[in-house]
Design a protein around this motif. Structure first.
Motif, PDB file in Angstrom:
ATOM      1  N   ILE A 213      -9.612 -58.959  10.305  1.00 40.85           N
ATOM      2  CA  ILE A 213     -10.163 -60.119  10.476  1.00 40.85           C
ATOM      3  C   ILE A 213     -10.667 -60.659  12.455  1.00 40.85           C
ATOM      4  O   ILE A 213     -11.651 -60.307  12.585  1.00 40.85           O
ATOM      5  N   ASN A 214     -10.478 -59.914  12.923  1.00 42.47           N
ATOM      6  CA  ASN A 214     -10.646 -60.519  14.967  1.00 42.47           C
ATOM      7  C   ASN A 214     -11.796 -59.274  14.786  1.00 42.47           C
ATOM      8  O   ASN A 214     -12.326 -59.640  15.798  1.00 42.47           O
ATOM      9  N   ILE A 215     -11.491 -57.917  14.545  1.00 44.70           N
ATOM     10  CA  ILE A 215     -12.689 -57.183  15.095  1.00 44.70           C
ATOM     11  C   ILE A 215     -13.651 -57.176  14.033  1.00 44.70           C
ATOM     12  O   ILE A 215     -14.965 -57.199  14.596  1.00 44.70           O
ATOM     13  N   LEU A 216     -13.993 -57.764  12.385  1.00 44.76           N
ATOM     14  CA  LEU A 216     -14.540 -58.323  12.147  1.00 44.76           C
ATOM     15  C   LEU A 216     -15.718 -59.181  12.628  1.00 44.76           C
ATOM     16  O   LEU A 216     -17.129 -58.737  12.612  1.00 44.76           O
ATOM     17  N   GLU A 250      -9.017 -61.846   5.711  1.00 46.42           N
ATOM     18  CA  GLU A 250     -10.950 -62.140   6.161  1.00 46.42           C
ATOM     19  C   GLU A 250     -11.679 -62.101   5.142  1.00 46.42           C
ATOM     20  O   GLU A 250     -11.253 -62.091   3.676  1.00 46.42           O
ATOM     21  N   TYR A 251     -12.696 -63.038   5.298  1.00 49.43           N
ATOM     22  CA  TYR A 251     -12.787 -63.781   4.475  1.00 49.43           C
ATOM     23  C   TYR A 251     -13.999 -62.599   3.468  1.00 49.43           C
ATOM     24  O   TYR A 251     -14.450 -61.964   3.823  1.00 49.43           O
ATOM     25  N   GLU A 252     -14.160 -63.331   2.661  1.00 55.65           N
ATOM     26  CA  GLU A 252     -14.733 -62.336   1.203  1.00 55.65           C
ATOM     27  C   GLU A 252     -16.579 -62.492   1.918  1.00 55.65           C
ATOM     28  O   GLU A 252     -17.418 -63.275   1.204  1.00 55.65           O
ATOM     29  N   THR A 253     -16.893 -61.517   2.872  1.00 54.76           N
ATOM     30  CA  THR A 253     -18.633 -61.471   2.444  1.00 54.76           C
ATOM     31  C   THR A 253     -18.836 -60.317   2.285  1.00 54.76           C
ATOM     32  O   THR A 253     -18.447 -59.346   2.778  1.00 54.76           O
ATOM     33  N   ARG A 286      -7.902 -53.803  -5.798  1.00 57.10           N
ATOM     34  CA  ARG A 286      -8.694 -53.681  -6.475  1.00 57.10           C
ATOM     35  C   ARG A 286      -9.671 -54.287  -7.210  1.00 57.10           C
ATOM     36  O   ARG A 286     -10.906 -54.373  -7.120  1.00 57.10           O
ATOM     37  N   ARG A 287      -8.973 -55.748  -6.700  1.00 55.68           N
ATOM     38  CA  ARG A 287      -9.494 -57.122  -6.862  1.00 55.68           C
ATOM     39  C   ARG A 287     -10.650 -57.620  -6.129  1.00 55.68           C
ATOM     40  O   ARG A 287     -12.199 -58.289  -6.358  1.00 55.68           O
ATOM     41  N   ARG A 288      -9.681 -57.240  -4.841  1.00 55.80           N
ATOM     42  CA  ARG A 288     -10.710 -57.196  -3.163  1.00 55.80           C
ATOM     43  C   ARG A 288     -11.807 -56.945  -2.670  1.00 55.80           C
ATOM     44  O   ARG A 288     -12.761 -57.189  -2.487  1.00 55.80           O
ATOM     45  N   TYR A 289     -11.770 -55.295  -3.254  1.00 55.46           N
ATOM     46  CA  TYR A 289     -12.673 -54.863  -2.613  1.00 55.46           C
ATOM     47  C   TYR A 289     -13.528 -54.088  -3.431  1.00 55.46           C
ATOM     48  O   TYR A 289     -13.075 -53.774  -4.899  1.00 55.46           O
ATOM     49  N   ASP A 290     -14.286 -53.153  -3.078  1.00 50.69           N
ATOM     50  CA  ASP A 290     -15.666 -52.365  -3.981  1.00 50.69           C
ATOM     51  C   ASP A 290     -14.806 -51.673  -3.797  1.00 50.69           C
ATOM     52  O   ASP A 290     -14.340 -50.582  -3.707  1.00 50.69           O
ATOM     53  N   GLU A 291     -14.865 -50.785  -5.299  1.00 49.46           N
ATOM     54  CA  GLU A 291     -14.851 -49.430  -6.139  1.00 49.46           C
ATOM     55  C   GLU A 291     -14.343 -48.383  -4.850  1.00 49.46           C
ATOM     56  O   GLU A 291     -13.950 -47.512  -5.108  1.00 49.46           O
TER      57      GLU A 291
END
Length: 321
Positions: A213-216, A250-253, A286-291
């Motif tokens: 989250i800090n880096i993003l 991190e936030y999901e954006t 898998r639920r959180r991130y793109d394939e």
């Protein structure tokens, strides 16, 4: 590039150049005392330099190339003689040369009118130091990691993970494999990734360690700033080891998702190792991130599942007994 970092790097390189000159002067005085013949040769070389200036300044249209060639030949022979004397007295032939930290720019920071690679690398190292300043790098080591707090049924698994991390740190190169550490909170993922970072830093490699989250946030802030800076993303892409702690907090954006994919994919394409720690399991990833992110992490990274109970809670329970 941050001006304060750039100026600090230039100052370090300038000091390197000053030190190189000072060390050469010390070696010249040493050799003049021990091998006086070389001192005499150097005096003759100095005098031929003055003679060359006189020849050129008094030429007045006449051809002086023959005299210049004569002096050049004398200088070459004299320098060869000095080097032979050095070698015969147990020194290296280049002992009296200027030994710059970077031979490409002679410790000026610039080569062929462009910023030298040594200055770029130093700026990256200083930027990484700045980013790592608030982490607990000095508080975590392999020696302070104990298996005593893990349930008996999980100690063999955690022992294998500990030994793998020790070996990884000891044998680290900028082409080492990437690692995914996953499992519930409080199982030692941060501790072991910090221990790896400490060893790798001691070996002289560059490391960027921070929470995802800090880096993003830093990348996002610079990306949308007025000057559209890329300092953080450049640092993250270029460092020899990147450690992203707590991925998934991190936030999901859309911006964060695309940035995570960009970091993972670019570093894999460049052959640069990354260590990611997360409290998510495979299903959560898998639920959180793109394939695309999932496939790269699960197929290419060495994946290690941490087992056990939250160590902080175990310690608290033991202290209450």
């Amino acid at each position: 590039m941050d001006n304060s970092i750039f100026e600090k790097a230039l100052g370090i390189i300038s000091n390197r150049r000053i030190k190189a000159v000072q060390e050469q002067e010390w070696r010249i005085r040493e050799i003049n005392r021990i091998i006086p013949q070389i001192g005499e040769i150097n005096n003759q070389l100095f005098n031929t330099g003055k003679e060359l200036i006189n020849i050129i300044s008094q030429a007045k249209g006449r051809n002086v190339q023959e005299e210049i060639n004569r002096l050049k030949e004398f200088n070459v022979n004299a320098q060869n003689m000095a080097r032979q004397l050095l070698v015969s007295n147990g020194y290296t032939a280049d002992y009296l040369d200027l030994h710059y930290h970077c031979s490409d720019c002679c410790d000026t920071g610039y080569s062929n009118g462009e910023i030298c690679h040594c200055l770029k690398k130093l700026c990256g190292s200083l930027s990484a130091d700045e980013m790592n300043r608030n982490t607990q790098l000095s508080l975590s080591s392999f020696d302070s990691f104990t298996l005593d707090y893990y349930p008996p049924q999980d100690r063999e698994t955690m022992s294998r993970i500990l030994n793998f991390c020790k070996r990884y740190a000891c044998e680290f190169t900028p082409k080492s494999e990437s690692i995914l550490m996953f499992g519930k909170t409080g199982l030692g993922k941060t501790h072991l990734s910090l221990a790896i970072a400490s060893v790798v830093l001691e070996k002289g490699y560059s490391v960027v360690y921070d929470s995802a989250i800090n880096i993003l946030r830093s990348i996002e802030r610079e990306h949308f700033s007025r000057d559209h800076s890329s300092d953080t993303i450049d640092l993250v892409m270029d460092t020899e080891l990147l450690i992203l702690d707590d991925l998934g907090t991190e936030y999901e954006t859309q911006f964060y998702s695309s940035t995570i994919y960009n970091i993972i994919n670019t570093r894999l394409n460049r052959g640069k190792p990354t260590i990611i720690s997360t409290n998510l399991d495979y299903a959560g990833i898998r639920r959180r991130y793109d394939e695309r992110v999932v496939s790269r992490i699960t197929a290419v990274y060495t994946c290690m599942e941490f087992k056990g109970e939250d160590i902080r809670l175990v310690i608290k329970k033991n202290s209450c007994k």
